[in-house]
Write a protein that holds these residues in place. Structure first.
Motif, PDB file in Angstrom:
ATOM      1  N   PHE A 104       0.797  -0.825   0.053  1.00  0.00           N
ATOM      2  CA  PHE A 104      -0.409  -0.323  -0.047  1.00  0.00           C
ATOM      3  C   PHE A 104       0.591   1.184  -0.091  1.00  0.00           C
ATOM      4  CE2 PHE A 104      -3.213  -2.021   2.109  1.00  0.00           C
ATOM      5  CZ  PHE A 104      -4.315  -2.883   1.221  1.00  0.00           C
ATOM      6  N   ALA A 105       1.863   1.139   0.879  1.00  0.00           N
ATOM      7  CA  ALA A 105       2.790   2.781   0.835  1.00  0.00           C
ATOM      8  C   ALA A 105       3.974   2.425  -0.134  1.00  0.00           C
ATOM      9  CB  ALA A 105       3.692   2.256   1.831  1.00  0.00           C
ATOM     10  N   GLY A 121       2.056   7.663  -6.160  1.00  0.00           N
ATOM     11  CA  GLY A 121       0.525   8.973  -6.669  1.00  0.00           C
ATOM     12  C   GLY A 121      -0.720   7.343  -6.650  1.00  0.00           C
ATOM     13  N   VAL A 122      -0.993   6.022  -6.509  1.00  0.00           N
ATOM     14  CA  VAL A 122      -2.318   5.359  -6.202  1.00  0.00           C
ATOM     15  C   VAL A 122      -3.051   6.114  -5.059  1.00  0.00           C
ATOM     16  CG1 VAL A 122      -3.283   3.650  -6.509  1.00  0.00           C
ATOM     17  CG2 VAL A 122      -1.093   3.674  -7.558  1.00  0.00           C
ATOM     18  N   ALA A 123      -4.431   6.548  -5.759  1.00  0.00           N
ATOM     19  CA  ALA A 123      -4.731   7.052  -4.727  1.00  0.00           C
ATOM     20  C   ALA A 123      -5.656   6.248  -3.768  1.00  0.00           C
ATOM     21  CB  ALA A 123      -6.648   8.134  -5.727  1.00  0.00           C
ATOM     22  N   THR A 155      -7.005  -1.162  -6.048  1.00  0.00           N
ATOM     23  CA  THR A 155      -6.351  -1.593  -7.023  1.00  0.00           C
ATOM     24  C   THR A 155      -6.172  -2.920  -6.631  1.00  0.00           C
ATOM     25  OG1 THR A 155      -5.771   0.855  -7.319  1.00  0.00           O
ATOM     26  CG2 THR A 155      -3.942  -0.689  -8.349  1.00  0.00           C
ATOM     27  N   LEU A 156      -5.252  -2.757  -5.598  1.00  0.00           N
ATOM     28  CA  LEU A 156      -4.983  -4.838  -5.748  1.00  0.00           C
ATOM     29  C   LEU A 156      -6.237  -5.743  -5.584  1.00  0.00           C
ATOM     30  CD1 LEU A 156      -1.940  -4.367  -3.254  1.00  0.00           C
ATOM     31  CD2 LEU A 156      -1.723  -4.544  -5.440  1.00  0.00           C
TER      32      LEU A 156
END
Length: 281
Positions: free
Chosen positions: A181-182, A188-190, A195-196
């Motif tokens: 996540f970090a 830049g992934v909000a 996403t995952l």
């Protein structure tokens, strides 16, 4: 059916107690010391009387000692147990050693599941892990079967190894995802979770079905430069975690013949530079 007494109203104990009660077992009483435990008992076991540990024990055929791991021995040895009873703890890490010397027949019965302590938990798909003398096997199997669950038996000397496997798969997965996540946030992934989620769901499902043969990605493809680029963008503990898991992944795909020795050696050269968790100079 055996009468069930619950010592402690923690997350696991109340979940198992509520499930046994729902399956028809008489849950005769529960002990709860803290205000949080009393609130949890009131919410999840609303019709079960809250009594002292001695009173709970005196009413039960099966005494569930659902307390923190380090307290099992002290709590169990303080109960007025008899030879006609079974005393059961729910720890994954411990076998029968905390219950040695007690009058009651000892059982270690672990549900490998997470419990929130907020809502009732369905246990039908859980495979309980048990360690117990032969005299307790019939009772254990009946209890678990009543929950719609399954039971597997692990030897006393293998309990630590069993628990290590669970922790490595579940707890360390959370650590791995926190690192991922970090990294995604830095890129830049909000919403890293969104996403995952599809990728992780498919990966977990495929791996549970096919084991390490479900592996995909740059190591399986032999993309050494891609892995090197990944490591160049990582730092600190995350870089060393990535490198260590990459080394283990290389070993897996070499063993099953999907990666040749030459490519594996190239991976090894790249990964060795990140063994300490610091970027190469």
């Amino acid at each position: 059916m055996e009468r069930i007494g619950l010592i402690g109203a923690g997350r696991a104990g109340t979940a198992v107690g509520a499930a046994l009660a729902a399956a028809g077992y008489p849950l005769v009483a529960v002990s709860a010391r803290s205000s949080a435990s009393r609130d949890r008992a009131a919410r999840l076991l609303p019709h079960v009387p809250v009594l002292t540990p001695d009173e709970v024990t005196g009413r039960a055929d099966v005494v569930l000692v659902a307390v923190p791991d380090d307290a099992i021995a002290a709590v169990a040895h303080g109960l007025p147990l008899t030879t006609d009873q079974y005393v059961v703890h729910l720890s994954g890490a411990h076998g029968l050693s905390p219950l040695q010397g007690l009058a009651a027949t000892p059982v270690a019965l672990h549900p490998p599941m997470t419990f929130t302590g907020v809502d009732a938990v369905e246990l039908q798909d859980v495979v309980f892990t048990a360690t117990a003398p032969d005299a307790a096997r019939d009772v254990v199997e009946r209890l678990v079967k009543a929950l719609g669950a399954q039971v597997q038996w692990v030897a006393e000397e293998e309990r630590a190894r069993y628990h290590a496997g669970l922790v490595h798969a579940a707890n360390h997965l959370t650590t791995l995802l926190a690192q991922a996540f970090a990294v995604l946030e830095e890129a830049g992934v909000a919403n890293p979770s969104a996403t995952l989620r599809p990728l992780l769901t498919a990966t977990l499902d495929n791996t549970l079905r096919s084991g390490h043969h479900a592996l995909t990605g740059p190591i399986v493809r032999g993309d050494v430069d891609t892995v090197a680029a990944h490591l160049a963008g990582l730092h600190g503990r995350t870089a060393s975690t990535y490198a260590e898991l990459a080394r283990a992944t290389v070993d897996l795909v070499v063993a099953d013949g999907r990666l040749d020795a030459g490519t594996a050696a190239r991976f090894g050269e790249v990964l060795e530079r990140y063994r300490t968790g610091e970027a190469p100079r």
